[in-house]
Design an enzyme around this catalytic site. Structure first.
Site, mmCIF file in Angstrom:
data_model
loop_
_atom_site.group_PDB
_atom_site.id
_atom_site.type_symbol
_atom_site.label_atom_id
_atom_site.label_comp_id
_atom_site.label_asym_id
_atom_site.label_seq_id
_atom_site.Cartn_x
_atom_site.Cartn_y
_atom_site.Cartn_z
ATOM 1 N N ASN A 152 1.918 -8.309 -5.118
ATOM 2 C CA ASN A 152 1.845 -7.755 -6.928
ATOM 3 C C ASN A 152 2.155 -8.360 -7.842
ATOM 4 O OD1 ASN A 152 1.304 -5.465 -8.025
ATOM 5 N ND2 ASN A 152 1.797 -3.770 -7.369
ATOM 6 N N PRO A 153 1.510 -8.622 -8.891
ATOM 7 C CA PRO A 153 1.975 -9.429 -9.896
ATOM 8 C C PRO A 153 2.338 -8.447 -11.182
ATOM 9 C CG PRO A 153 -0.369 -9.387 -10.599
ATOM 10 C CD PRO A 153 -0.124 -8.499 -8.992
ATOM 11 N N LEU A 154 2.349 -7.364 -11.034
ATOM 12 C CA LEU A 154 2.540 -5.897 -11.479
ATOM 13 C C LEU A 154 3.800 -5.571 -11.945
ATOM 14 C CD1 LEU A 154 -0.795 -3.711 -11.126
ATOM 15 C CD2 LEU A 154 0.556 -5.290 -13.504
ATOM 16 N N GLU A 155 4.272 -5.708 -10.350
ATOM 17 C CA GLU A 155 5.719 -5.648 -10.277
ATOM 18 C C GLU A 155 6.941 -5.965 -10.978
ATOM 19 O OE1 GLU A 155 5.369 -4.390 -5.095
ATOM 20 O OE2 GLU A 155 6.567 -6.003 -5.651
ATOM 21 N N GLU A 209 0.991 -1.160 0.088
ATOM 22 C CA GLU A 209 -0.101 0.056 0.507
ATOM 23 C C GLU A 209 1.038 1.272 -0.555
ATOM 24 O OE1 GLU A 209 -0.479 -2.201 1.893
ATOM 25 O OE2 GLU A 209 -2.374 -3.419 2.563
ATOM 26 N N GLY A 211 13.579 -3.827 0.627
ATOM 27 C CA GLY A 211 13.185 -2.784 -0.004
ATOM 28 C C GLY A 211 14.379 -3.245 -1.149
ATOM 29 N N GLU A 212 14.642 -4.800 -1.666
ATOM 30 C CA GLU A 212 14.990 -5.257 -2.554
ATOM 31 C C GLU A 212 15.040 -6.098 -3.258
ATOM 32 O OE1 GLU A 212 20.360 -4.666 -0.959
ATOM 33 O OE2 GLU A 212 19.567 -6.423 -0.096
ATOM 34 N N PRO A 266 11.884 -13.718 1.011
ATOM 35 C CA PRO A 266 9.940 -14.455 1.759
ATOM 36 C C PRO A 266 9.747 -12.689 2.319
ATOM 37 C CG PRO A 266 12.418 -14.307 3.542
ATOM 38 C CD PRO A 266 13.459 -14.705 2.003
ATOM 39 N N ARG A 267 8.195 -12.979 1.880
ATOM 40 C CA ARG A 267 7.775 -11.927 2.258
ATOM 41 C C ARG A 267 8.487 -11.113 3.321
ATOM 42 N NH1 ARG A 267 4.931 -7.538 0.141
ATOM 43 N NH2 ARG A 267 3.183 -6.518 1.497
#
Length: 445
Positions: free
Chosen positions: A338-341, A62, A313-314, A271-272
């Site tokens: 998010n698949p758009l990344e 978000e 952040g990598e 990992p998330r």
């Protein structure tokens, strides 16, 4: 169970004495910042002079999607100041790393207070925002009621309401109506989300599209990327990105199958939640694979089969490095990341069956041939091999995905204008092209 606003308020107040123990427990697990626990009780207000806009984004996804909106608002009103609240330690770290240098002095971050009436009141009385917006799906009834009582104009942007969440809220219709009534503006990310929000009480909800479809590509440090490429060389790279518990084992099993024909394969696990890195590495090592962890200083050298990228952040580095990528949260019942990344970075995409968190984007990607479905964990190696063995197929997937990701380029500016219109002072009506018919909300999960 019928729960109304008064019952929710009483329950939250009754639980308040126990919540500091809960916060301390979360801090021990790395999910809170120990020195900032007071912010979760509404403490730590340092209101700047001038007009202040409050933006709440629950977590990393978000926050990333909202940053272009904040940048657009600052361009239109350079004197405006921003309070950004989030609910996770990872989102706070990401915000600090991703804020443009020119924007950083105008932005203050705090952790959002827990939804206790007194804590919400303390937070709002300390900060006194002139207007505010929540991003996506967090609805905190007491915090929103306190904002409404103080006459703070509020918006819900990129609003998301999954069928499962809608069913839960429908069991407390009075509470849902009360929470949604705090928003004078509701901009849904898809037609399906708009319809579900409207059924719960957001009668004026509109669909302008998904901000995550308009976000800039994930950042990557050029020097770090060069070092990784040098370490990897010409090896094929299978990436499992933003994984949740259970998915790493499936990716490791897929690596073992793929490595029979590709002994030089490198599998990267991201990992998330980075604090899971040691456990993820231990699981891969238990499978007999050579493992290195990025947070421990490891590198993906020629003798490493599985590289655990447990940093914050990598992800942009590894989407750029990957030959093919599984988008995590989709092989277990989480709903998908998010698949758009990866689409923006022209990385061939694999998607498991659990993608309801991004139903519109997934529907568009699959319809355009920009992603390959993976029906279950057992099929992961077979579908990944289809991409690894065919550079032409990989290019076609990447091209189609990039075309899908290029939509809604003007959405952040339009949302910024609508949010600025909430602030005191002159403004005007904002219009934007609604969600494309036949695309938004076209998939039900």
């Amino acid at each position: 169970m019928m729960v109304g606003p008064f019952a929710w308020r009483l329950a939250a107040a009754a639980l308040a004495p126990l919540l500091p123990f809960h916060l301390a427990w979360r801090a021990r697990r790395g999910k809170e910042v120990p020195g900032r626990l007071g912010e979760r009780r509404g403490l730590g207000a340092e209101r700047p002079p001038g007009r202040l806009f409050w933006l709440h984004a629950a977590s990393v996804g978000e926050t990333v999607s909202a940053l272009p909106v904040v940048e657009a608002m600052a361009r239109r009103d350079p004197a405006l100041r921003f309070l950004v609240t989030t609910g996770t330690a990872t989102s706070a770290a990401m915000l600090a790393g991703r804020l443009p240098a020119a924007l950083a002095p105008a932005v203050q971050h705090r952790f959002v207070p827990l939804d206790v009436p007194g804590w919400a009141a303390r937070f709002l009385d300390g900060w006194r925002p002139d207007a505010g917006a929540f991003v996506e799906s967090e609805l905190w009834p007491n915090l929103l009621a306190a904002a409404r009582a103080r006459g703070i104009p509020m918006a819900l942007v990129n609003a998301r309401m999954s069928p499962r969440s809608a069913a839960r809220w429908a069991r407390a219709p009075a509470l849902a109506r009360a929470a949604l009534s705090a928003f004078g503006l509701v901009l849904a990310r898809s037609e399906g989300d708009r319809d579900r929000l409207a059924a719960l009480g957001a009668a004026g909800a509109r669909c302008w599209g998904d901000l995550k479809a308009a976000a800039p590509p994930l950042a990557a440090d050029p020097a770090a990327l060069a070092r990784l490429r040098e370490a990897v060389g010409t090896r094929p790279v299978f990436l499992a990105a933003s994984t949740h518990p259970g998915e790493e084992a499936l990716a490791v099993a897929a690596h073992r199958d793929l490595a029979r024909d590709r002994p030089d394969l490198l599998t990267v696990l991201v990992p998330r939640h980075p604090e899971r890195g040691p456990a993820v590495a231990e699981e891969a090592a238990a499978a007999g694979l050579a493992v290195a962890r990025r947070r421990a200083g490891g590198a993906p050298g020629p003798d490493v089969a599985v590289y655990v990228a447990d940093t914050i952040g990598e992800l942009g580095l590894f989407y750029r490095l990957a030959t093919v990528a599984l988008v995590g949260g989709s092989l277990v019942p989480h709903g998908g990341q998010n698949p758009l990344e990866p689409a923006r970075l022209r990385c061939p995409i694999l998607l498991g069956p659990f993608t309801q968190n991004f139903e519109e984007a997934v529907a568009r990607l699959l319809a355009a041939g920009g992603a390959l479905p993976v029906p279950d964990g057992g099929a992961l190696a077979r579908v990944a091999a289809d991409v690894l063995s065919s550079p032409g197929r990989a290019r076609a997937l990447a091209d189609a995905a990039a075309a899908v990701a290029d939509t809604h380029a003007g959405l952040p500016d339009a949302v910024a204008a609508a949010l600025l219109d909430l602030l005191p002072g002159p403004g005007g009506a904002v219009e934007f092209q609604p969600c494309p018919p036949g695309l938004s909300g076209s998939t039900t999960v």
